[in-house]
Design an enzyme around this catalytic site. Structure first.
Site, PDB file in Angstrom:
ATOM      1  N   GLY A  18       0.821  -1.200   0.000  1.00 54.41           N
ATOM      2  CA  GLY A  18       0.000   0.000   0.000  1.00 54.41           C
ATOM      3  C   GLY A  18       0.855   1.250   0.000  1.00 54.41           C
ATOM      4  N   GLY A  20       0.570   5.520   1.251  1.00 55.23           N
ATOM      5  CA  GLY A  20      -0.132   6.635   1.849  1.00 55.23           C
ATOM      6  C   GLY A  20       0.456   7.946   1.377  1.00 55.23           C
ATOM      7  CD  GLU A  24       6.924   4.754  -1.638  1.00 48.67           C
ATOM      8  OE1 GLU A  24       7.893   3.944  -1.592  1.00 48.67           O
ATOM      9  OE2 GLU A  24       6.894   5.744  -2.386  1.00 48.67           O
ATOM     10  CB  VAL A  25       3.289  -0.653   3.499  1.00 45.35           C
ATOM     11  CG1 VAL A  25       3.487  -1.917   4.329  1.00 45.35           C
ATOM     12  CG2 VAL A  25       3.011   0.539   4.412  1.00 45.35           C
ATOM     13  CE  LYS A  40       3.633   2.056   7.688  1.00 45.28           C
ATOM     14  NZ  LYS A  40       2.520   2.566   8.526  1.00 45.28           N
ATOM     15  CG  ASP A 132      -4.974   6.765   9.838  1.00 47.59           C
ATOM     16  OD1 ASP A 132      -6.061   7.234   9.461  1.00 47.59           O
ATOM     17  OD2 ASP A 132      -4.103   6.359   9.055  1.00 47.59           O
TER      18      ASP A 132
END
Length: 382
Positions: A18, A20, A24-25, A40, A132
């Site tokens: 994923g 954000g 980045e992951v 991450k 979050d």
């Protein structure tokens, strides 16, 4: 974005998970320890911002000090080839978003959300807010155990990137609390509001407030009342109303309180399902090796109710008294013995019919005796 097969120190990139606004992951292989991890990485565009780098390091250290089975831990933090990074265990069971798309049963939702509530309770106890919480941040092991990830990291970094509450929120406003949408201070109960949003979505398949315009969603969080659950979920409405209350003071006091209420709701659902199951079983008479087995009559209840069958599973009780547990067990036994409702009324009707037949027989016998006496007396008089 890093490419498949690219290496970052001793981590080999396997796939992108994923992305954000600041991180980045990736799924990666730790070639030193020969294990898969979630890697991450701060995006290159913000990796030179000292404030963001320091916040990333501080949040990683704070999370590394947390030890709870339902919180995804930080394994390592550092810098490799100019990239700030941290690693976490790779959980192969997907996330809550995946399970919501496939559909979840009510009991499964309650169990998962109770684990999440316990994770929040532990984190809040050491002074760590999530900020979050959303379905993507609730992950699952291959065995199906839930664990919460990304405590504090993503939103804290976005706050450093842009101090405007509105621009921060626009990324995904569905899980904002009213105070976050208005730019007011947050506390543990802000996490509980997001928890309520996630729980509503897991139960119904959609978030409570949705619109194409992010600002409209934010206004709904501030002003719209909590939506109603379907009638099949009405027993959960009270808890959802409190979780999604606009005022902090109207929400549950802490996540531990929510976890306890979810446990009670889970047990209530289990007992109701067991009672319904037993009721269905006793629509038909039980059959033994020699044929149908007669049921005990109502008069046998006090003795029978004390002999709770060994195969009757009663859920463990963290709350409630022993007296309440015994009362629930005896009620289940009553249903198993078939002495409640229609079975009992049928038994009473049979007893009355037998009594009427007996009384009629006695009356006929008395009339016969009387006629015999009269006939004998008439013969003697003649």
């Amino acid at each position: 974005m890093l490419k498949r097969g690219q290496r970052l120190g001793h981590y080999k990139i396997l796939s992108a998970i994923g992305e954000g606004s600041v991180t980045e992951v990736y799924e990666a292989e730790d070639e030193n320890l020969r294990r898969r991890v979630a890697l991450k990485v701060l995006q290159s565009a913000v990796s030179k911002d000292r404030q963001i780098v320091e916040r990333f390091a501080a949040e990683a250290r704070a999370l590394a000090a947390v030890n709870h089975q339902a919180i995804v831990p930080i394994l390592q933090y550092g810098e490799i080839d100019g990239h700030q990074y941290c690693t976490m265990p790779y959980l192969a069971g997907g996330n809550l978003r995946d399970q919501i798309r496939r559909g979840m049963g009510q009991d499964r939702v309650l169990r998962v959300m109770r684990d999440v509530a316990l994770a929040l309770s532990h984190a809040h106890g050491v002074g760590l807010l999530h900020r979050d919480l959303k379905p993507e941040n609730i992950q699952f092991s291959e065995q199906g155990d839930a664990a919460v990830s990304d405590f504090g990291l993503s939103r804290a970094l976005r706050q450093d990137l842009d101090s405007s509450a509105t621009s921060i929120s626009v990324e995904d406003p569905r899980y904002l609390s009213p105070e976050q949408a208005r730019g007011f201070p947050e506390d543990e109960r802000s996490d509980l509001y997001a928890f309520g949003v996630v729980m509503y979505e897991a139960l119904t398949g959609k978030a409570p407030f949705v619109d194409d315009d992010p600002l409209t969603v934010m206004l709904q969080h501030v002003s719209e009342p909590p939506p109603r659950l379907p009638s099949s979920l009405v027993r959960l409405q009270s808890l959802l109303d409190r979780l999604l209350a606009k005022a902090l003071e109207a929400r549950p006091r802490n996540a531990r309180e929510v976890a306890e209420e979810l446990l009670e709701l889970t047990q209530t659902g289990q007992f109701r399902a067991e009672a319904e199951h037993q009721s269905r079983i006793h629509q038909e008479p039980p059959v033994g090796p020699g044929g149908p087995v007669s049921r005990p009559v109502a008069g046998d209840l006090p003795r029978a109710a004390q002999l709770i069958p060994l195969d009757l599973e009663l859920p463990p009780t963290d709350r409630g008294t022993l007296r309440e547990s015994i009362a629930r067990a005896r009620q289940a036994v009553r249903m198993r013995l078939g002495v409640d409702g229609k079975p009992r009324r049928r038994q009473v009707a049979r007893s009355r019919k037998q009594l009427n037949i007996l009384l009629a027989g006695i009356g006929l016998l008395a009339l016969g005796i009387l006629m015999f006496v009269v006939f004998t007396y008439a013969l003697e008089a003649a």
